[in-house]
Write a protein that holds these residues in place. Structure first.
Motif, mmCIF file in Angstrom:
data_model
loop_
_atom_site.group_PDB
_atom_site.id
_atom_site.type_symbol
_atom_site.label_atom_id
_atom_site.label_comp_id
_atom_site.label_asym_id
_atom_site.label_seq_id
_atom_site.Cartn_x
_atom_site.Cartn_y
_atom_site.Cartn_z
ATOM 1 N N ARG A 181 0.798 -1.234 0.000
ATOM 2 C CA ARG A 181 0.000 0.000 0.000
ATOM 3 C C ARG A 181 0.826 1.278 0.000
ATOM 4 O O ARG A 181 0.295 2.356 0.242
ATOM 5 N N SER A 182 2.113 1.186 -0.274
ATOM 6 C CA SER A 182 2.919 2.409 -0.303
ATOM 7 C C SER A 182 2.465 3.332 -1.433
ATOM 8 O O SER A 182 2.313 2.912 -2.574
ATOM 9 N N SER A 183 2.256 4.619 -1.103
ATOM 10 C CA SER A 183 1.797 5.597 -2.105
ATOM 11 C C SER A 183 2.950 6.278 -2.820
ATOM 12 O O SER A 183 2.789 6.831 -3.907
ATOM 13 N N GLY A 184 4.113 6.281 -2.178
ATOM 14 C CA GLY A 184 5.256 7.013 -2.717
ATOM 15 C C GLY A 184 5.326 8.461 -2.259
ATOM 16 O O GLY A 184 6.246 9.196 -2.639
ATOM 17 N N LYS A 185 4.364 8.894 -1.423
ATOM 18 C CA LYS A 185 4.299 10.322 -1.045
ATOM 19 C C LYS A 185 5.522 10.783 -0.249
ATOM 20 O O LYS A 185 6.031 11.881 -0.484
ATOM 21 N N GLN A 186 6.012 9.948 0.694
ATOM 22 C CA GLN A 186 7.158 10.399 1.493
ATOM 23 C C GLN A 186 8.421 10.479 0.641
ATOM 24 O O GLN A 186 9.198 11.414 0.760
ATOM 25 N N GLY A 187 8.600 9.502 -0.256
ATOM 26 C CA GLY A 187 9.777 9.530 -1.132
ATOM 27 C C GLY A 187 9.735 10.714 -2.087
ATOM 28 O O GLY A 187 10.766 11.360 -2.336
ATOM 29 N N VAL A 188 8.551 11.009 -2.628
ATOM 30 C CA VAL A 188 8.408 12.155 -3.540
ATOM 31 C C VAL A 188 8.629 13.464 -2.779
ATOM 32 O O VAL A 188 9.282 14.383 -3.290
ATOM 33 N N ALA A 189 8.147 13.543 -1.548
ATOM 34 C CA ALA A 189 8.385 14.746 -0.723
ATOM 35 C C ALA A 189 9.885 14.930 -0.486
ATOM 36 O O ALA A 189 10.395 16.056 -0.532
ATOM 37 N N ASP B 62 20.902 5.182 18.521
ATOM 38 C CA ASP B 62 20.473 6.354 19.280
ATOM 39 C C ASP B 62 19.475 7.175 18.458
ATOM 40 O O ASP B 62 19.628 7.291 17.239
ATOM 41 N N ILE B 63 18.507 7.765 19.140
ATOM 42 C CA ILE B 63 17.526 8.628 18.464
ATOM 43 C C ILE B 63 18.183 9.964 18.139
ATOM 44 O O ILE B 63 18.703 10.635 19.031
ATOM 45 N N VAL B 64 18.192 10.322 16.865
ATOM 46 C CA VAL B 64 18.808 11.592 16.470
ATOM 47 C C VAL B 64 17.778 12.606 15.991
ATOM 48 O O VAL B 64 18.111 13.770 15.792
ATOM 49 N N CYS B 65 16.540 12.165 15.800
ATOM 50 C CA CYS B 65 15.502 13.097 15.348
ATOM 51 C C CYS B 65 14.135 12.467 15.564
ATOM 52 O O CYS B 65 13.951 11.272 15.315
ATOM 53 N N GLU B 66 13.203 13.269 16.062
ATOM 54 C CA GLU B 66 11.799 12.864 16.107
ATOM 55 C C GLU B 66 11.019 13.987 15.448
ATOM 56 O O GLU B 66 11.230 15.150 15.776
ATOM 57 N N ALA B 67 10.170 13.639 14.495
ATOM 58 C CA ALA B 67 9.445 14.681 13.767
ATOM 59 C C ALA B 67 8.055 14.184 13.405
ATOM 60 O O ALA B 67 7.850 12.998 13.155
ATOM 61 N N SER B 68 7.104 15.114 13.373
ATOM 62 C CA SER B 68 5.782 14.781 12.857
ATOM 63 C C SER B 68 5.230 16.003 12.147
ATOM 64 O O SER B 68 5.603 17.135 12.445
ATOM 65 N N GLY B 69 4.395 15.750 11.166
ATOM 66 C CA GLY B 69 3.822 16.842 10.390
ATOM 67 C C GLY B 69 3.605 16.396 8.966
ATOM 68 O O GLY B 69 3.486 15.197 8.689
ATOM 69 N N SER B 70 3.575 17.350 8.056
ATOM 70 C CA SER B 70 3.372 17.010 6.653
ATOM 71 C C SER B 70 4.553 16.172 6.169
ATOM 72 O O SER B 70 5.657 16.243 6.738
ATOM 73 N N LYS B 71 4.352 15.385 5.131
ATOM 74 C CA LYS B 71 5.455 14.572 4.615
ATOM 75 C C LYS B 71 6.583 15.461 4.101
ATOM 76 O O LYS B 71 7.755 15.073 4.145
ATOM 77 N N LEU B 72 6.244 16.680 3.640
ATOM 78 C CA LEU B 72 7.281 17.621 3.193
ATOM 79 C C LEU B 72 8.102 18.132 4.380
ATOM 80 O O LEU B 72 9.335 18.210 4.304
ATOM 81 N N SER B 73 7.432 18.434 5.488
ATOM 82 C CA SER B 73 8.181 18.931 6.660
ATOM 83 C C SER B 73 9.040 17.827 7.254
ATOM 84 O O SER B 73 10.170 18.070 7.689
ATOM 85 N N VAL B 74 8.533 16.607 7.243
ATOM 86 C CA VAL B 74 9.323 15.456 7.717
ATOM 87 C C VAL B 74 10.537 15.251 6.806
ATOM 88 O O VAL B 74 11.651 14.986 7.269
ATOM 89 N N ALA B 75 10.318 15.424 5.499
ATOM 90 C CA ALA B 75 11.427 15.301 4.533
ATOM 91 C C ALA B 75 12.525 16.315 4.842
ATOM 92 O O ALA B 75 13.717 15.988 4.820
ATOM 93 N N GLU B 76 12.137 17.549 5.154
ATOM 94 C CA GLU B 76 13.125 18.592 5.470
ATOM 95 C C GLU B 76 13.962 18.203 6.680
ATOM 96 O O GLU B 76 15.182 18.421 6.705
ATOM 97 N N ARG B 77 13.341 17.606 7.677
ATOM 98 C CA ARG B 77 14.071 17.205 8.893
ATOM 99 C C ARG B 77 15.066 16.089 8.585
ATOM 100 O O ARG B 77 16.179 16.076 9.120
ATOM 101 N N ILE B 78 14.671 15.166 7.718
ATOM 102 C CA ILE B 78 15.578 14.079 7.325
ATOM 103 C C ILE B 78 16.771 14.663 6.564
ATOM 104 O O ILE B 78 17.924 14.290 6.803
#
Ligand code: CTP
Ligand code: CA
Length: 224
Positions: free
Chosen positions: A35-43, A203-219
């Motif tokens: 069921r992957s949409s590809g939205k996170q990868g495209v973001a 180790d946890i280096v980042c925790e983020a939630s929000g739009s897939k675009l904002s999550v992409a920016e954090r990555i």
């Protein structure tokens, strides 16, 4: 702000991103998919392009349009994705494996449509394990190339989810692992995401939630 004055902190970098979900054909009209949409990868591709990167997007059955300025390579199956990403990764600075890759493919692809009359009330499918592309890239890694894996898990308990992520990180050998929970309603089709990123040590280096675009920016911030 970012919009008027975009950071070009990925200028000159080649970023390879796999997105979407592979489909493994059973016969000329059917496949095993996910069921992957590809939205996170495209973001991720959109965000990396905006930050100046040269982006190769390896697109497996996307449900969303690919960014026009990316170098888009369309693939269907896990084996096709493996070949495309191995080729693109040879000159990459960063490889992000956001695609949902089928763990198994039908052992044989039928030349003709499978007919109910030939199979009866139940049908047993024999499946063959696909190669682990991420682990293969990690094993053949070269210094200076960053490798980012994703782990989509259905585990509801936060501590057990983290433990699963750490075990997976140890098994994969990538530089960062992006952990997120998926389910019947979470993750795939959504425009939002909630992630925890682990480094090599778990180790946890980042925790983020929000739009897939904002999550992409954090990555991408971590990658930079
Ligand atoms: N992956 C891959 N090749 C595969 C399967 C997965 O490269 N054959 C990659 C995915 O793109 C993702 C990461 O490995 O970046 C983790 O995928 P996931 O399905 O969570 O892990 P698996 O190792 O397949 O373990 P399992 O599905 O059993 O949890
Ligand atoms: Ca898997």
């Amino acid at each position: 702000g970012r919009r008027g004055d975009p950071r070009r902190d990925l200028a000159g970098k080649h970023v390879v991103i796999t997105a979407g979900g592979t489909r493994e054909p059973l016969d000329p009209v059917r496949f095993l998919g996910n069921r992957s949409s590809g939205k996170q990868g495209v973001a991720l591709a959109q965000a990396a392009l905006a930050r100046g990167a040269w982006v190769t997007l390896i697109a497996a059955n996307l449900e969303v349009p690919a960014p026009a300025s990316a170098d888009v390579r369309r693939v269907g199956t896990a084996l096709e994705l493996d070949a495309a990403v191995t080729d693109a990764a040879a000159h990459a600075d960063v490889v992000i494996m956001a695609a949902a890759v089928a763990d198994y493919r039908p052992a044989a692809v039928r030349a003709d449509k499978i007919k109910k009359d030939d199979t009866g009330d139940s049908l047993l499918l024999e499946l063959t394990r696909n190669p682990d592309i991420l682990a293969g890239l990690a094993a053949a890694g070269r210094p200076g190339r960053l490798l980012i894996g994703f782990a989509a898990e259905t585990e509801p308990d936060a501590d057990r989810l983290l433990a699963l992520g750490r075990t997976k990180m140890a098994r994969k050998g990538c530089d960062f692992l992006v952990l997120n929970r998926v389910g019947w309603t979470e993750g795939f089709a959504s425009d939002r995401n909630e992630i925890t990123v682990l480094d090599r040590r778990g180790d946890i280096v980042c925790e983020a939630s929000g739009s897939k675009l904002s999550v992409a920016e954090r990555i991408l911030d971590l990658i930079v």
